[in-house]
Design an enzyme around this catalytic site. Structure first.
Site, PDB file in Angstrom:
ATOM      1  CD  GLU A 266      -2.542  -1.458   2.551  1.00  0.00           C
ATOM      2  OE1 GLU A 266      -3.767  -1.580   2.618  1.00  0.00           O
ATOM      3  OE2 GLU A 266      -1.787  -1.560   3.538  1.00  0.00           O
TER       4      GLU A 266
ATOM      5  CG  ASP B 174     -11.472  -9.780   2.656  1.00  0.00           C
ATOM      6  OD1 ASP B 174     -12.295 -10.052   3.553  1.00  0.00           O
ATOM      7  OD2 ASP B 174     -10.407  -9.169   2.874  1.00  0.00           O
TER       8      ASP B 174
END
Length: 234
Positions: free
Chosen positions: A12, A198
């Site tokens: 990230e 998710d």
């Protein structure tokens, strides 16, 4: 203005680092901090590692050592709100610990720490700015409650329990409430953004590995667009 951007993972932070100029990287307490600038805004990128303790430590260093004016925590999460899809964004207007239980130790409710309110509030000015930036980028964004705990949630029954205990929860992750708590302790405005990697179900581990970079990219695009507007209000 000096902005601290805290992310858990190397995948990230790389999305932000490539946009910076005058970059210098230091390590403090096992966390990595990259200092640079973006469009004349001083940034400190902090890679905390995963979990509440790492996030709290890193946020403390941002406030105390680097003396940032605002903390933004960006990362991934399980989307548990109705209809949330991988890659979409959740902006936290409130954060709560889903794994805190001291109700037998006093007059507390589930999720509440002693001497604290149940929810940690983020800065509503920042929430509005990133909402507007999301519209410009045509990114689907939901604003709401984010629940934090030291668990990688990949169990539909656990998701159902969290949703029952904390109605309206949109995303479940492992750092946000800790960052918001430390920011509140230092009277530092904070913003928590989560990109959905998710849905917290039996396929969560596979989905996370596959989509974490894609999800993080959306969050990075949003924040980089929003930073000049954030500078105007801080």
């Amino acid at each position: 203005m000096k902005v601290g951007i805290l992310v858990p993972m190397a995948e990230e932070i790389g999305l932000y680092r490539q946009k910076l100029s005058a970059v210098e990287t230091v390590e403090i307490g096992g966390a990595s901090f990259t200092v640079g600038s973006y469009q004349s805004i001083d940034l400190v990128l902090a890679q905390s590692g995963i979990g509440k303790v790492q996030a709290a430590m890193t946020a403390t260093i941002l406030c105390d050592h680097f003396q940032v004016d605002v903390i933004i925590n960006s990362g991934s999460a399980a989307g548990v709100g109705a209809g949330l899809q991988v890659g979409e964004l959740v902006v936290g207007d409130r954060l709560v610990y889903h794994d805190v239980d001291v109700i037998n130790g006093g007059d507390y409710v589930l999720g509440q720490l002693p001497d604290h309110d149940l929810y940690f509030q983020t800065d509503q000015r920042l929430v509005q700015i990133v909402q507007a930036a999301a519209e410009q980028l045509d990114l689907k964004t939901v604003t709401g409650l984010i629940a934090t705990g030291d668990q990688f949630v990949a169990d539909p029954q656990r998701v159902a329990t969290i949703k029952k205990d904390f109605p309206g929860v949109q995303a479940v992750e492992m750092e946000g409430a800790a960052v918001a708590q430390i920011a509140a302790n230092f009277n530092c405005p904070s913003l928590i953004i989560r990109a959905i990697s998710d849905n917290g179900d039996d396929d969560a581990s596979v989905s996370f590995d596959e989509f974490v970079v894609q999800a993080g990219r959306h969050a990075a695009q949003l924040l980089l667009l929003a930073l000049p507007e954030i500078q105007k209000v801080i």
